[in-house]
Design a protein around this motif. Structure first.
Motif, PDB file in Angstrom:
ATOM      1  N   LEU A  14       5.209  12.179   2.373  1.00  0.00           N
ATOM      2  CA  LEU A  14       4.643  11.660   2.029  1.00  0.00           C
ATOM      3  C   LEU A  14       2.621  12.176   2.631  1.00  0.00           C
ATOM      4  CD1 LEU A  14       2.850   8.624   0.859  1.00  0.00           C
ATOM      5  CD2 LEU A  14       3.533   7.429   2.812  1.00  0.00           C
ATOM      6  N   THR A  27       2.398  14.731   0.240  1.00  0.00           N
ATOM      7  CA  THR A  27       1.686  14.480  -0.432  1.00  0.00           C
ATOM      8  C   THR A  27      -0.017  13.931  -0.798  1.00  0.00           C
ATOM      9  OG1 THR A  27       3.981  13.719  -1.506  1.00  0.00           O
ATOM     10  CG2 THR A  27       1.970  12.833  -2.706  1.00  0.00           C
ATOM     11  N   ILE A  28       0.127  13.040   0.320  1.00  0.00           N
ATOM     12  CA  ILE A  28      -1.596  12.981   0.295  1.00  0.00           C
ATOM     13  C   ILE A  28      -2.017  14.134   0.870  1.00  0.00           C
ATOM     14  CG2 ILE A  28      -2.927  11.302   2.157  1.00  0.00           C
ATOM     15  CD1 ILE A  28      -0.395   9.539   2.474  1.00  0.00           C
ATOM     16  N   TYR A  31       9.589   7.306   0.086  1.00  0.00           N
ATOM     17  CA  TYR A  31       9.557   8.875   0.071  1.00  0.00           C
ATOM     18  C   TYR A  31      11.051   9.631   0.944  1.00  0.00           C
ATOM     19  CZ  TYR A  31       5.419  10.092  -2.327  1.00  0.00           C
ATOM     20  OH  TYR A  31       4.549  10.497  -3.208  1.00  0.00           O
ATOM     21  N   ALA A  36       0.417   8.977  -4.499  1.00  0.00           N
ATOM     22  CA  ALA A  36       1.547   8.587  -4.107  1.00  0.00           C
ATOM     23  C   ALA A  36       2.376   8.043  -4.554  1.00  0.00           C
ATOM     24  CB  ALA A  36       1.503   8.998  -2.350  1.00  0.00           C
TER      25      ALA A  36
END
Length: 311
Positions: free
Chosen positions: A111, A114-115, A104, A21
């Motif tokens: 976030l 993205t994770i 973010y 991230a």
């Protein structure tokens, strides 16, 4: 059970979804970064920080260490970073989940997404703590930057008269090399076990892959398979223990109304945490049913076990 997700991103082997991230954040902001580029001697231990950030003139601006939300790990990392700042006069920063959330806020993607992108990627493995052949670094070739640094360091050792040089000479004698740089062993052609591409190596080399990418893909597949198998064993053990516990506490289980479930299963959940290091009710439910069904279905399952025992 989940020790993190590791895998390759732009040729670097990142060890967690938080690291991915942060790397993605830096790329979006067009920040030049390197990963685990240097090891620092702190006097009491050797320490390798995660990210090295550079300005437009390729000068080191800051070192950033990424950590989970574990308080002890963060405190240890913070002490190491403070030592680097004092000893080497380099600005350092510690970033965890809370800091990533703030970074973010200004990005066009979240976030969480993205994770999840990293976790579900075919280039990552669920077990970053794997070792030996299951480690993502196993049997990998050095990239050009690493080769250059190793070469420069080796040249300095050959130019010295220290113990390291004596060990290198002794190693050459034991290997059967007549002199530095003269190879005795022949080369041979092999086929990469991942992509089947041909590559040439010294015949005594253990190398099985044509590139770092292929080695990483193979290690990730095997590490993931190993984790899945281990998780299945733990799930089976949890289900077996719940059945045993239900029979041992038959009267309590059968007398439990659906609005008093928490009180009944609390000691069971405490036992499972101690024995299997699992405290997430969703994981426990999946161990029994293969999916998350909640406490009501669990107590119904336990009561059914007790009824069958009587029959």
């Amino acid at each position: 059970m989940n020790r993190g997700y590791a895998g390759f991103y732009k040729g670097r082997y990142l060890r967690s979804s938080y690291e991915y991230a942060y790397a993605k954040y830096l790329d979006f902001c067009s920040v030049h970064w390197e990963y685990e580029e240097k090891v620092f001697d702190l006097g009491y231990k050797m320490y390798k920080p995660d990210f090295f950030l550079y300005d437009k003139d390729n000068r080191l601006k800051k070192i950033v260490e990424i950590k989970s939300r574990n308080k002890e790990a963060k405190e240890s990392a913070r002490n190491s970073l403070n030592t680097i700042e004092e000893k080497f006069n380099i600005k350092c920063e510690l970033i965890s989940y809370e800091e990533l959330l703030k970074l973010y806020k200004e990005l066009p993607f979240s976030l969480t997404s993205t994770i999840n992108e990293w976790i579900t990627s075919s280039k990552t493995t669920i077990n970053k703590a794997a070792f030996g052949e299951l480690n993502g670094h196993y049997n990998l070739k050095h990239n050009n930057n690493s080769k250059r640094k190793i070469g420069e360091h080796t040249k300095r050792l050959w130019a010295s008269d220290g113990i390291a040089k004596q060990r290198m000479l002794e190693g050459l004698r034991k290997s059967g090399l007549a002199q530095k740089g003269k190879l005795k062993k022949d080369r041979q052609t092999r086929f990469c076990i991942e992509c089947k591409k041909e590559f040439i190596v010294i015949e005594t080399s253990p190398q099985k892959f044509c590139s770092q990418s292929c080695a990483g893909k193979d290690a990730i597949k095997r590490a993931t398979d190993s984790y899945v198998e281990k998780r299945k064993e733990v799930h089976d053990d949890i289900k077996e223990y719940i059945i045993q516990w239900s029979n041992d506490h038959r009267e309590t289980v059968l007398a439990t109304p659906l609005n008093k479930i928490k009180t009944t299963i609390k000691p069971l959940l405490e036992d499972i945490e101690k024995l299997f290091d699992v405290k997430d009710m969703r994981v426990i439910s999946k161990a029994v049913f293969g999916e998350d069904r909640g406490r009501k279905e669990l107590i119904k399952f336990m009561q059914k076990v007790c009824d069958e025992k009587v029959c």
